[in-house]
Design a protein around this motif. Sequence first.
Motif, PDB file in Angstrom:
ATOM      1  N   ASP A 185       0.552  -1.185   0.025  1.00 12.09           N
ATOM      2  CA  ASP A 185       0.312   0.117  -0.240  1.00 12.09           C
ATOM      3  C   ASP A 185       0.833   1.851  -0.419  1.00 12.09           C
ATOM      4  O   ASP A 185       0.508   2.649  -0.697  1.00 12.09           O
ATOM      5  CB  ASP A 185      -0.978  -0.151   1.267  1.00 12.09           C
ATOM      6  CG  ASP A 185      -2.460  -0.573   1.097  1.00 12.09           C
ATOM      7  OD1 ASP A 185      -2.910  -1.026  -0.360  1.00 12.09           O
ATOM      8  OD2 ASP A 185      -2.942  -0.515   1.873  1.00 12.09           O
ATOM      9  N   VAL A 186       1.586   1.611   0.728  1.00  9.95           N
ATOM     10  CA  VAL A 186       3.270   2.668   0.647  1.00  9.95           C
ATOM     11  C   VAL A 186       3.535   2.762  -0.533  1.00  9.95           C
ATOM     12  O   VAL A 186       3.502   3.634  -0.928  1.00  9.95           O
ATOM     13  CB  VAL A 186       4.008   2.142   1.357  1.00  9.95           C
ATOM     14  CG1 VAL A 186       5.006   3.239   2.094  1.00  9.95           C
ATOM     15  CG2 VAL A 186       3.842   1.863   3.026  1.00  9.95           C
ATOM     16  N   ALA A 187       3.526   2.000  -1.035  1.00  8.76           N
ATOM     17  CA  ALA A 187       3.939   1.571  -2.652  1.00  8.76           C
ATOM     18  C   ALA A 187       3.781   2.199  -3.384  1.00  8.76           C
ATOM     19  O   ALA A 187       3.594   3.564  -4.378  1.00  8.76           O
ATOM     20  CB  ALA A 187       5.259   0.336  -2.843  1.00  8.76           C
ATOM     21  N   THR A 188       2.488   1.567  -4.010  1.00  6.64           N
ATOM     22  CA  THR A 188       1.277   2.193  -3.969  1.00  6.64           C
ATOM     23  C   THR A 188       0.321   3.931  -4.111  1.00  6.64           C
ATOM     24  O   THR A 188       0.683   4.440  -5.236  1.00  6.64           O
ATOM     25  CB  THR A 188      -0.943   1.515  -3.700  1.00  6.64           C
ATOM     26  OG1 THR A 188      -0.261   0.339  -4.069  1.00  6.64           O
ATOM     27  CG2 THR A 188      -1.804   1.866  -4.562  1.00  6.64           C
ATOM     28  N   ARG A 234       4.159   5.407  -5.352  1.00  3.95           N
ATOM     29  CA  ARG A 234       3.861   5.701  -6.868  1.00  3.95           C
ATOM     30  C   ARG A 234       2.803   6.747  -7.471  1.00  3.95           C
ATOM     31  O   ARG A 234       3.257   7.557  -8.958  1.00  3.95           O
ATOM     32  CB  ARG A 234       4.043   4.105  -7.611  1.00  3.95           C
ATOM     33  CG  ARG A 234       4.816   3.374  -7.828  1.00  3.95           C
ATOM     34  CD  ARG A 234       4.682   1.808  -8.288  1.00  3.95           C
ATOM     35  NE  ARG A 234       3.516   1.230  -7.469  1.00  3.95           N
ATOM     36  CZ  ARG A 234       3.960   0.278  -6.946  1.00  3.95           C
ATOM     37  NH1 ARG A 234       5.307   0.359  -6.853  1.00  3.95           N
ATOM     38  NH2 ARG A 234       3.003  -0.322  -6.305  1.00  3.95           N
ATOM     39  N   TYR A 235       1.875   6.552  -7.399  1.00  4.10           N
ATOM     40  CA  TYR A 235       0.524   7.489  -7.448  1.00  4.10           C
ATOM     41  C   TYR A 235       1.529   9.063  -7.559  1.00  4.10           C
ATOM     42  O   TYR A 235       1.331   9.849  -7.882  1.00  4.10           O
ATOM     43  CB  TYR A 235      -0.449   7.581  -6.940  1.00  4.10           C
ATOM     44  CG  TYR A 235      -1.551   8.670  -6.613  1.00  4.10           C
ATOM     45  CD1 TYR A 235      -2.509   8.961  -7.823  1.00  4.10           C
ATOM     46  CD2 TYR A 235      -1.742   9.371  -5.538  1.00  4.10           C
ATOM     47  CE1 TYR A 235      -3.308   9.776  -7.510  1.00  4.10           C
ATOM     48  CE2 TYR A 235      -2.580  10.210  -6.221  1.00  4.10           C
ATOM     49  CZ  TYR A 235      -3.233  10.586  -6.687  1.00  4.10           C
ATOM     50  OH  TYR A 235      -4.446  11.280  -6.798  1.00  4.10           O
ATOM     51  N   ALA A 236       1.873   9.395  -6.498  1.00  9.91           N
ATOM     52  CA  ALA A 236       2.074  10.983  -5.313  1.00  9.91           C
ATOM     53  C   ALA A 236       3.802  10.945  -7.005  1.00  9.91           C
ATOM     54  O   ALA A 236       3.527  12.270  -7.335  1.00  9.91           O
ATOM     55  CB  ALA A 236       3.061  10.938  -4.222  1.00  9.91           C
ATOM     56  N   ILE A 274       3.200  14.517  -6.608  1.00  6.87           N
ATOM     57  CA  ILE A 274       2.624  15.688  -5.119  1.00  6.87           C
ATOM     58  C   ILE A 274       3.178  15.074  -4.088  1.00  6.87           C
ATOM     59  O   ILE A 274       3.971  14.108  -3.585  1.00  6.87           O
ATOM     60  CB  ILE A 274       1.406  14.957  -5.047  1.00  6.87           C
ATOM     61  CG1 ILE A 274       0.092  15.149  -6.637  1.00  6.87           C
ATOM     62  CG2 ILE A 274       0.149  15.199  -4.076  1.00  6.87           C
ATOM     63  CD1 ILE A 274      -0.850  13.900  -6.875  1.00  6.87           C
ATOM     64  N   PRO A 275       3.718  16.050  -3.234  1.00  5.16           N
ATOM     65  CA  PRO A 275       4.081  16.094  -2.247  1.00  5.16           C
ATOM     66  C   PRO A 275       3.326  15.420  -0.639  1.00  5.16           C
ATOM     67  O   PRO A 275       1.975  15.248  -1.534  1.00  5.16           O
ATOM     68  CB  PRO A 275       4.265  17.442  -1.213  1.00  5.16           C
ATOM     69  CG  PRO A 275       3.598  18.459  -2.013  1.00  5.16           C
ATOM     70  CD  PRO A 275       3.485  17.659  -3.474  1.00  5.16           C
ATOM     71  N   VAL A 276       4.501  14.720   0.148  1.00  4.26           N
ATOM     72  CA  VAL A 276       3.182  13.172   0.168  1.00  4.26           C
ATOM     73  C   VAL A 276       4.173  13.603   2.568  1.00  4.26           C
ATOM     74  O   VAL A 276       5.252  14.212   2.291  1.00  4.26           O
ATOM     75  CB  VAL A 276       4.104  12.095   0.348  1.00  4.26           C
ATOM     76  CG1 VAL A 276       3.064  10.725   1.318  1.00  4.26           C
ATOM     77  CG2 VAL A 276       3.237  11.196  -0.975  1.00  4.26           C
ATOM     78  N   MET A 303      12.879  -0.118   3.713  1.00  7.14           N
ATOM     79  CA  MET A 303      12.128   1.587   2.978  1.00  7.14           C
ATOM     80  C   MET A 303      11.552   2.206   1.598  1.00  7.14           C
ATOM     81  O   MET A 303      12.373   0.758   1.171  1.00  7.14           O
ATOM     82  CB  MET A 303      13.370   2.712   3.217  1.00  7.14           C
ATOM     83  CG  MET A 303      12.162   3.943   3.194  1.00  7.14           C
ATOM     84  SD  MET A 303      13.980   4.822   2.671  1.00  7.14           S
ATOM     85  CE  MET A 303      14.493   4.976   0.805  1.00  7.14           C
ATOM     86  N   VAL A 304      10.100   2.210   1.714  1.00 10.10           N
ATOM     87  CA  VAL A 304       9.814   2.230   0.214  1.00 10.10           C
ATOM     88  C   VAL A 304      10.068   3.687   0.023  1.00 10.10           C
ATOM     89  O   VAL A 304      10.163   4.645   0.441  1.00 10.10           O
ATOM     90  CB  VAL A 304       8.639   2.293   0.138  1.00 10.10           C
ATOM     91  CG1 VAL A 304       7.877   2.489  -1.575  1.00 10.10           C
ATOM     92  CG2 VAL A 304       8.283   0.350   0.852  1.00 10.10           C
ATOM     93  N   THR A 305      11.040   3.566  -1.507  1.00  6.99           N
ATOM     94  CA  THR A 305      11.651   5.001  -2.402  1.00  6.99           C
ATOM     95  C   THR A 305      10.214   5.943  -2.393  1.00  6.99           C
ATOM     96  O   THR A 305       9.253   5.354  -2.687  1.00  6.99           O
ATOM     97  CB  THR A 305      12.175   4.618  -3.354  1.00  6.99           C
ATOM     98  OG1 THR A 305      11.552   3.837  -3.876  1.00  6.99           O
ATOM     99  CG2 THR A 305      13.333   3.958  -2.849  1.00  6.99           C
ATOM    100  N   VAL A 306      10.359   7.013  -2.652  1.00  5.94           N
ATOM    101  CA  VAL A 306       9.236   7.857  -3.413  1.00  5.94           C
ATOM    102  C   VAL A 306       9.092   7.210  -4.409  1.00  5.94           C
ATOM    103  O   VAL A 306       7.607   7.484  -5.310  1.00  5.94           O
ATOM    104  CB  VAL A 306       9.993   9.133  -3.465  1.00  5.94           C
ATOM    105  CG1 VAL A 306       9.954  10.317  -2.610  1.00  5.94           C
ATOM    106  CG2 VAL A 306      11.231   9.894  -4.453  1.00  5.94           C
TER     107      VAL A 306
END
Length: 474
Positions: free
Chosen positions: A54-57, A60-62, A67-69, A167-170
Amino acid sequence: MTVSADPHTDFPVGFRGRVLRPGDNRYDAARALYQGRAADEGPALIAQCADEDDVATVLRYASARRIPVAVRGGGHGSDEYAMPGGALVVDLSPMKAIAVDPVTRVVRAQPGVLLGELDAAAQRHGLAVPAGTVSTTGVAGLTLGGGIGHLMRRYGATVDNLLACDMVTVDGRKVRADATENPELFWALRGGGGNFGVVTAFEYRAHPVGPDVVAGQLIVGFDRAADVLGRLPAHMATAPRELGLLTAITLAPAPTLPEEVHGKPVLVLVPVYTGDLGKADEAIAPLAALARPLANLVTPMPWLRANSLLDAIAPHGKRMNSTGGYLPALSADAIDALLTHGSSAPPNPGAATTINLWCMGGAISQDTAEDETAFSREGAAWLWEAIAMWDTPEQDSPYAQWATAVDAALRPHSLTNGYTNLTDDLGEEWRRGVHGSQAKHQRLRAVKAAWDPDNLLRFNKNIAPANTESARAA
Ligand SMILES: Cc1cc2nc3c(=O)[nH]c(=O)nc-3n(C[C@H](O)[C@H](O)[C@H](O)COP(=O)(O)OP(=O)(O)OC[C@H]3O[C@@H](n4cnc5c(N)ncnc54)[C@H](O)[C@@H]3O)c2cc1C
């Protein structure tokens, strides 16, 4: 709060957790943070992640849309960066798995875990991870900033006991960071905050602690406070590492005290001794003799209780302000500033508006070299933090003014480096020095450029990527 048109109508349908927008049933509960000011404005979308996919989803969308997160871990930050107005939020609070290996003493925790939960899981095996002192604080933000508490003189900061991060990358890739895999990223994650990616698991080295320790409060009359603070440095220089010491200049907590000091300023010493119980008296008695307290509330108790003693003065949802710094020494002038401003704090029943003073030394100061982690501790003998808590927007001004006055009085005595987690963002000059040397600052900017070149993770004590205009100005 104004509700505007949904900017995320194309949010990915494959997201498995809960998606909350203004007007949704659980939206207000989800956006509530420890910092009460978060209620003033709400984010555009809260993505409550079920897992790292979910974090990766979300990321990826942002990143596809630039879009800043914002990232919410335990929601205990003293600022509102975890839920900024109008932002897209990666909310990690549902990710609460903890695994303790009693043989290797490695503890793995997801980023929604709170310190009380971590402590309880580790204590089932007689272990503890060195972390903070209020049980509702999140492991995520605390660890990424450094992590200090009652065990730091014995076992170091939380980051000194961090073995690895997932970690999930941006842009949505899953990576591991430890001493051999992505070591430069691992260095930056140990103190550089949430600047580089979203951490989905932390692995820590735990240590045998408790189950019983000796802890509590020594309440010292204000007339003796200057003398006691003046003599503490020499005393603590020879104290065992097993003795942690936090002191607070605050209004007398009733009802444990004689009525004549209720509502009056006092100095409170909070020793926490975690060593061999047979030697506890040797560690505590000389401190009590030095303090000559009005009340001595130090007693054997379970570690879990000792490490949540401060919960009582840290209620959720108050508006708050936090500032602080490192003192290289407790000079007479610094003591005078601490006592003058600590005794003039505007009161708030049920919460602490206080100046705390933490004794460094031992493992946190001596066992890990300054450049080994992004967290800075060089030269720090004491850490002061001024915390103001209040209830309504109408009261913002007097409490903020008090915090500003404390900062102005103590900043000249403080080092340039500091602990990011216990000070609200003080601006560019502070951010340039807070991690220590300019070489460390430049190294952090290079890591930021490698992992988040577009600065999508900017709702934090921000490290500008080395290749941007803003970085060139920094
Ligand atoms: C009452 C009180 C007591 C405290 N006591 C202590 C103490 O004893 N010792 C101590 O060291 N600190 C202490 N702190 C400070 C605490 O460490 C910080 O407030 C910390 O940021 C809280 O982390 P969190 O995850 O709960 O907060 P959040 O507000 O959820 O997160 C803070 C920030 O961390 C980043 N972040 C969070 N999770 C992640 C993630 N998984 N990946 C990437 N970035 C992330 C985000 O930028 C976010 O804005 C205290 C704070 C308060 C208010």
